[in-house]
Structures are given as structure tokens and as C-alpha cells.
Design a protein around this motif. Structure first.
Motif, short mmCIF file in Angstrom:
data_model
loop_
_atom_site.label_atom_id
_atom_site.label_comp_id
_atom_site.label_asym_id
_atom_site.label_seq_id
_atom_site.Cartn_x
_atom_site.Cartn_y
_atom_site.Cartn_z
N LYS A 320 -10.99 -32.17 -21.49
CA LYS A 320 -10.96 -33.00 -20.30
C LYS A 320 -9.65 -32.82 -19.55
O LYS A 320 -9.61 -32.69 -18.30
CB LYS A 320 -11.14 -34.46 -20.68
CG LYS A 320 -11.39 -35.39 -19.51
CD LYS A 320 -11.68 -36.80 -20.01
CE LYS A 320 -11.95 -37.73 -18.83
NZ LYS A 320 -12.24 -39.10 -19.31
N ARG A 321 -8.54 -32.78 -20.27
CA ARG A 321 -7.24 -32.54 -19.64
C ARG A 321 -7.21 -31.17 -18.99
O ARG A 321 -6.69 -31.00 -17.89
CB ARG A 321 -6.13 -32.69 -20.68
CG ARG A 321 -5.90 -34.13 -21.13
CD ARG A 321 -4.58 -34.24 -21.87
NE ARG A 321 -4.56 -33.44 -23.08
CZ ARG A 321 -4.90 -33.90 -24.29
NH1 ARG A 321 -5.30 -35.18 -24.43
NH2 ARG A 321 -4.84 -33.14 -25.34
N TYR A 323 -9.67 -29.55 -17.86
CA TYR A 323 -10.54 -29.56 -16.69
C TYR A 323 -9.79 -30.11 -15.47
O TYR A 323 -9.82 -29.50 -14.38
CB TYR A 323 -11.77 -30.40 -16.97
CG TYR A 323 -12.59 -30.73 -15.76
CD1 TYR A 323 -13.45 -29.79 -15.19
CD2 TYR A 323 -12.49 -31.99 -15.18
CE1 TYR A 323 -14.18 -30.11 -14.07
CE2 TYR A 323 -13.24 -32.31 -14.06
CZ TYR A 323 -14.08 -31.36 -13.50
OH TYR A 323 -14.81 -31.67 -12.39
N TRP A 324 -9.12 -31.24 -15.63
CA TRP A 324 -8.39 -31.82 -14.50
C TRP A 324 -7.21 -30.94 -14.07
O TRP A 324 -6.88 -30.86 -12.88
CB TRP A 324 -7.89 -33.22 -14.85
CG TRP A 324 -9.01 -34.23 -14.88
CD1 TRP A 324 -9.50 -34.90 -15.93
CD2 TRP A 324 -9.75 -34.65 -13.74
NE1 TRP A 324 -10.53 -35.72 -15.57
CE2 TRP A 324 -10.71 -35.59 -14.20
CE3 TRP A 324 -9.74 -34.33 -12.38
CZ2 TRP A 324 -11.61 -36.22 -13.37
CZ3 TRP A 324 -10.65 -34.97 -11.55
CH2 TRP A 324 -11.58 -35.90 -12.04
N VAL A 327 -8.67 -28.34 -11.93
CA VAL A 327 -9.01 -28.91 -10.62
C VAL A 327 -7.78 -29.04 -9.73
O VAL A 327 -7.80 -28.68 -8.54
CB VAL A 327 -9.71 -30.26 -10.81
CG1 VAL A 327 -9.88 -30.98 -9.47
CG2 VAL A 327 -11.08 -30.06 -11.48
N TRP A 328 -6.66 -29.56 -10.29
CA TRP A 328 -5.45 -29.72 -9.51
C TRP A 328 -4.88 -28.38 -9.07
O TRP A 328 -4.43 -28.21 -7.93
CB TRP A 328 -4.39 -30.50 -10.30
CG TRP A 328 -4.64 -31.99 -10.31
CD1 TRP A 328 -5.06 -32.76 -11.32
CD2 TRP A 328 -4.43 -32.85 -9.19
NE1 TRP A 328 -5.17 -34.07 -10.93
CE2 TRP A 328 -4.77 -34.16 -9.60
CE3 TRP A 328 -4.00 -32.66 -7.86
CZ2 TRP A 328 -4.70 -35.25 -8.77
CZ3 TRP A 328 -3.93 -33.77 -7.04
CH2 TRP A 328 -4.29 -35.07 -7.48
#
Length: 351
Positions: A320-321, A323-324, A327-328
Motif C-alpha cells: 500500500k505504501r 502504491y501511494w 502515485v505521488w
């Protein structure tokens, strides 16, 4: 020979009169004459026609011009005698003309003898004796049997019991297993157990594939004509049966060729019922222990599953980390591209 009842001594009674004193041989002679007189009164001197198989006694030699033998029919035996001039068809089924009476009581036990006076008809087919029949079926006796006990571990076990409707044999087989209804289904296929043809038809019915049985039990109590079940056709059906056949026939002392060729033989129907109960109890305990072992194995895996779930949760957080972060990074890259593109356009215009 039976002594003459007239050969007795005289003794003086208490009233002074002379009374006859008899010995035991004379008493037996009186009994014999009384029984013969009763039989003659019932039938006169008319002979009876008896259907039976004649068997030799001992070496078969005639004694005093008389030949002695036995007449057998469905397990019942009678001693018989005939004159030496009468040709007896030994080991053959025939119709014998006999006098209904006592031929001789000259030895214990006090068994009557039939006196054969003529042969009415004899069958052409030779009836083998017990020793000959055992030799004929020896291949079936020594062959490898099918194992019956493993069948009790099957789910939905279904057993057919060939027996007499409402007889004690059915109760002796079925009652001991009444508490194991969830493990086995026992059904009766009714037959006349004194008639081998009826038993054979019931066995054929039980062995049909659509019936769905896994095992067939032949059960009956003891009694007369039990040897009739050693019928050739019935024995052939048992040997060639697609299902395992268990016999529970007669009393403990009864032994048949049918018992020897069956896949499993129990002495009595009651013993068969107890045998079923023992094997069903063993199957029930085995299934219960298997379920318990599976439960223990499942409980042992609980910590492993919890550790796996924790590891999976940690992996989910890590991804999850990531993934973000991706995205950033994508957003920053896009903004940088837009800014650079807008700056390049302003530079071209200034030129």
C-alpha cells in the motif's frame, strides 16, 4: 434275533397263582410286536412308496441272505433291509416300496428298520455321497476368499439378508445392530429357507446391480432338511456371486459345503448379528478417531494460519505504501512536464 416272548419262566405270586416272569429280551419282543401290530392296523399289509437315496452300510456285504443299508432324504435317515436277491440302486435316487413296520430291534439304539420289498423306479442320475461332493467342490473351498470386513468402512453400507419372513434368524441378525442405523442399512429378502430354489432366486435378486447391496447374508436356523441347501445350483451361484456372501446357517454342529465355499461363515444367525455389531462398532470408532485426529490437526494449524495472516497484513501495508509512493511520483512527474512545457512556450514567444 429277538427272543420269543413265550420263553418265560413261572413264578408263584402272592395269591398263590403262577405268574410268568419275563427277561428284558422278551419285553423288547413284546414292544416290537405291539408296534408292528399298530403299524399293520394303520396300513394293513399295503407297502408304502418312499422316495429316497440308498446308501451302503459298512462293506455292504449281505448277512444271512439280508442286505442292510440306509435310506436318506433331505437330511433324514432310516435304516432299511431287503433280501439279497433284490438289486438295490445304491447312491441313486429312487422310489422304494417298503413295509411300514419294525424289521429289527436287535441292537441299541432302538431304531426301526424299513423292509424294502420292491423297487418302483430309480433315477438315472447318480447321487454322489458327501465325500464325493466335497472332492468335487474342493477347488471352491480352497480358493481365495473376498475380504468382507473392509466393507464396513464404506459410506452408506447396504446389506441384504436372505431369510424367512418373520423368523428368528431375521431377528437374530438385525436386532444387535439396531443402534447403528446411521452406518448401515439392512434389508430382508424373503425366501423359503428349506427350498434351495427359493434361496437361489432370492440370492439372484440381491446381486442385481440396481439393488445397490454391498454384501449378502444367508441366514436360517437349524432343523430338518438343512442339507438341502447344499444344492448344486445354489452352490454355483454363491461361488460366482458378484457380491461377498456370508452364511449363518443352522446350529453350531451343522456344517455344509455352502458354509465352506462362502466368503465368510458364521455358526448361527445370532453369531452373525454379533459379528455385524462388532465390525460396525469398530468402523464407528475408527471414523470417530479420524474426525478427532482431523480436529487436532486443524487446531495445530491455527497458530500457523494466524502467523500467515499477520505476515499477509504486513505485506498489504508495504504494498500500500509503495502504491501511494508510485502515485505521488507520477503526479510530480506530470507537473514537472507541464511546467517545463509551459516554460518552453514562453521562451519561444520571447524570441
Amino acid at each position: 434275533m429277538i427272543a420269543n416272548p413265550k420263553s418265560s419262566s413261572q413264578a408263584q405270586g402272592q395269591d398263590g397263582q403262577m405268574e410268568a416272569v419275563y427277561g428284558l429280551p422278551e419285553v423288547l419282543a413284546i414292544y416290537q410286536r405291539a408296534l408292528q401290530g399298530f403299524c399293520q392296523q394303520e396300513r394293513g399289509q399295503r407297502p408304502l412308496c418312499v422316495k429316497a437315496v440308498a446308501r451302503k452300510k459298512g462293506n455292504g456285504r449281505a448277512i444271512g441272505g439280508i442286505q442292510y443299508f440306509t435310506l436318506e432324504d433331505r437330511g433324514t435317515k432310516f435304516e432299511a433291509r431287503a433280501s439279497n436277491g433284490l438289486e438295490i440302486p445304491y447312491n441313486r435316487e429312487g422310489e422304494f416300496m417298503v413295509l411300514l413296520g419294525v424289521a429289527n430291534w436287535n441292537r441299541p439304539p432302538l431304531m426301526p428298520q424299513l423292509e424294502v420289498v420292491a423297487i418302483r423306479r430309480q433315477a438315472e442320475q447318480v447321487q454322489p455321497n458327501q465325500e464325493e461332493r466335497l472332492a468335487k467342490w474342493q477347488w471352491a473351498i480352497v480358493r481365495r476368499r473376498r475380504e468382507v470386513e473392509p466393507l464396513f468402512e464404506l459410506e452408506g453400507l447396504k446389506i441384504a439378508v436372505v431369510t424367512t419372513r418373520g423368523g428368528e434368524a431375521w431377528s437374530d441378525v438385525e436386532s444387535p445392530v439396531s443402534e447403528f442405523r446411521e452406518l448401515v442399512r439392512i434389508e430382508g429378502i424373503w425366501a423359503r429357507m428349506s427350498d434351495p430354489q427359493s434361496v437361489a432366486e432370492a440370492l439372484v435378486t440381491a446381486c442385481r446391480k440396481e439393488a445397490g447391496y454391498h454384501m449378502v447374508i444367508l441366514a436360517r436356523g437349524g432343523g430338518e432338511a438343512i442339507e438341502a441347501l447344499d444344492d448344486e445350483h445354489l452352490l454355483n451361484l454363491v461361488v460366482r456371486s458378484p457380491l461377498p456372501v456370508v452364511t449363518a446357517i443352522g446350529h453350531t454342529r451343522d456344517t455344509l459345503i455352502l458354509d465352506r465355499i462362502a466368503d465368510k461363515s458364521l455358526a448361527t444367525p445370532r453369531e452373525c448379528g454379533l459379528w455385524l455389531r462388532t465390525n460396525l462398532e469398530r468402523a464407528f470408532l475408527k471414523k470417530k478417531s479420524l474426525v478427532h485426529a482431523q480436529e487436532l490437526k486443524a487446531l495445530e494449524r491455527v497458530p500457523q494460519l494466524e502467523a500467515s495472516m499477520l505476515h499477509l497484513a504486513q505485506e498489504v501495508k508495504r504494498w500500500k505504501r509503495r502504491y501511494w509512493l508510485v502515485v505521488w511520483l507520477w503526479l510530480v512527474t506530470m507537473l514537472a512536464i507541464v511546467w517545463l512545457w509551459s516554460g518552453a512556450e514562453n521562451w519561444w514567444l520571447r524570441l
